[in-house]
Write a protein that holds these residues in place. Structure first.
Motif, PDB file in Angstrom:
ATOM      1  N   LEU A  20     -58.809   8.540   3.580  1.00 27.82           N
ATOM      2  CA  LEU A  20     -58.190   7.563   2.892  1.00 27.82           C
ATOM      3  C   LEU A  20     -58.452   6.330   3.924  1.00 27.82           C
ATOM      4  O   LEU A  20     -58.403   6.311   4.862  1.00 27.82           O
ATOM      5  N   SER A  21     -58.508   5.064   3.271  1.00 28.72           N
ATOM      6  CA  SER A  21     -58.395   3.944   3.831  1.00 28.72           C
ATOM      7  C   SER A  21     -57.381   3.056   3.398  1.00 28.72           C
ATOM      8  O   SER A  21     -56.968   2.948   2.118  1.00 28.72           O
ATOM      9  N   CYS A  22     -56.712   2.106   3.960  1.00 29.38           N
ATOM     10  CA  CYS A  22     -55.990   1.107   3.685  1.00 29.38           C
ATOM     11  C   CYS A  22     -56.168  -0.306   4.395  1.00 29.38           C
ATOM     12  O   CYS A  22     -56.265  -0.370   5.533  1.00 29.38           O
ATOM     13  N   ALA A  23     -56.789  -1.249   3.657  1.00 33.31           N
ATOM     14  CA  ALA A  23     -57.015  -2.522   4.272  1.00 33.31           C
ATOM     15  C   ALA A  23     -55.897  -3.507   4.086  1.00 33.31           C
ATOM     16  O   ALA A  23     -55.390  -3.833   2.788  1.00 33.31           O
ATOM     17  N   ALA A  24     -55.196  -4.200   5.149  1.00 34.18           N
ATOM     18  CA  ALA A  24     -54.208  -5.049   5.056  1.00 34.18           C
ATOM     19  C   ALA A  24     -54.924  -6.386   5.101  1.00 34.18           C
ATOM     20  O   ALA A  24     -55.617  -6.626   5.915  1.00 34.18           O
ATOM     21  N   VAL A  78     -56.375   0.812   8.377  1.00 31.16           N
ATOM     22  CA  VAL A  78     -56.202   2.334   8.833  1.00 31.16           C
ATOM     23  C   VAL A  78     -56.819   3.296   8.000  1.00 31.16           C
ATOM     24  O   VAL A  78     -56.963   3.176   6.878  1.00 31.16           O
ATOM     25  N   TYR A  79     -57.078   4.509   8.461  1.00 28.68           N
ATOM     26  CA  TYR A  79     -57.767   5.541   7.917  1.00 28.68           C
ATOM     27  C   TYR A  79     -56.907   6.821   8.105  1.00 28.68           C
ATOM     28  O   TYR A  79     -56.311   6.831   9.167  1.00 28.68           O
ATOM     29  N   LEU A  80     -57.291   7.897   7.294  1.00 28.57           N
ATOM     30  CA  LEU A  80     -56.744   9.178   7.444  1.00 28.57           C
ATOM     31  C   LEU A  80     -57.807  10.236   6.858  1.00 28.57           C
ATOM     32  O   LEU A  80     -58.282  10.334   5.778  1.00 28.57           O
ATOM     33  N   GLN A  81     -58.347  10.754   7.912  1.00 24.57           N
ATOM     34  CA  GLN A  81     -59.262  11.696   7.638  1.00 24.57           C
ATOM     35  C   GLN A  81     -58.662  13.234   7.382  1.00 24.57           C
ATOM     36  O   GLN A  81     -57.688  13.435   8.160  1.00 24.57           O
TER      37      GLN A  81
END
Length: 115
Positions: A20-24, A78-81
């Protein structure tokens, strides 16, 4: 305008992996912690993993050893592997960004793990 854009969710078989990726964007205040939460149907939203600006991390016991959170401060991302996924990991995953002034939430991305 503040935007948190999440991506990477989807359908995967048990034992598989997703990232997952989340770009702010649009956040003018200093970002402190970034985190991932999840909410399964009929359950409360729970913290999955968090990471401070300095890189300190903490994880829910249920994901320790399987999930890894990381961040790119230059990209405010932020990433979530997520590895070794289990059916009980099925949920909507939300990104949360904590600045010095307030907190922001993403709209969520669905993760479905089939058995």
């Amino acid at each position: 305008q503040v935007q948190l854009v999440e991506s990477g969710g989807g359908l995967v078989q048990a034992g598989g992996s997703l990232r997952l990726s989340c770009a702010a964007s649009g956040i003018v205040f200093r970002i402190n912690a970034m985190a991932w939460y999840r909410q399964a149907p009929g359950k409360q939203r729970e913290l999955v993993a968090a990471i401070t600006a300095g890189g300190r991390t903490n994880y829910a016991d249920s994901v320790k050893g399987r999930f890894t959170i990381s961040r790119d401060n230059a990209k405010n991302t932020v990433y979530l592997q997520m590895n070794s996924l289990k059916p009980e990991d099925t949920a909507v995953y939300y990104c949360r960004v904590l600045s010095t002034v307030t907190t922001y939430w993403g709209k969520g991305t669905q993760v479905t793990v089939s058995s």
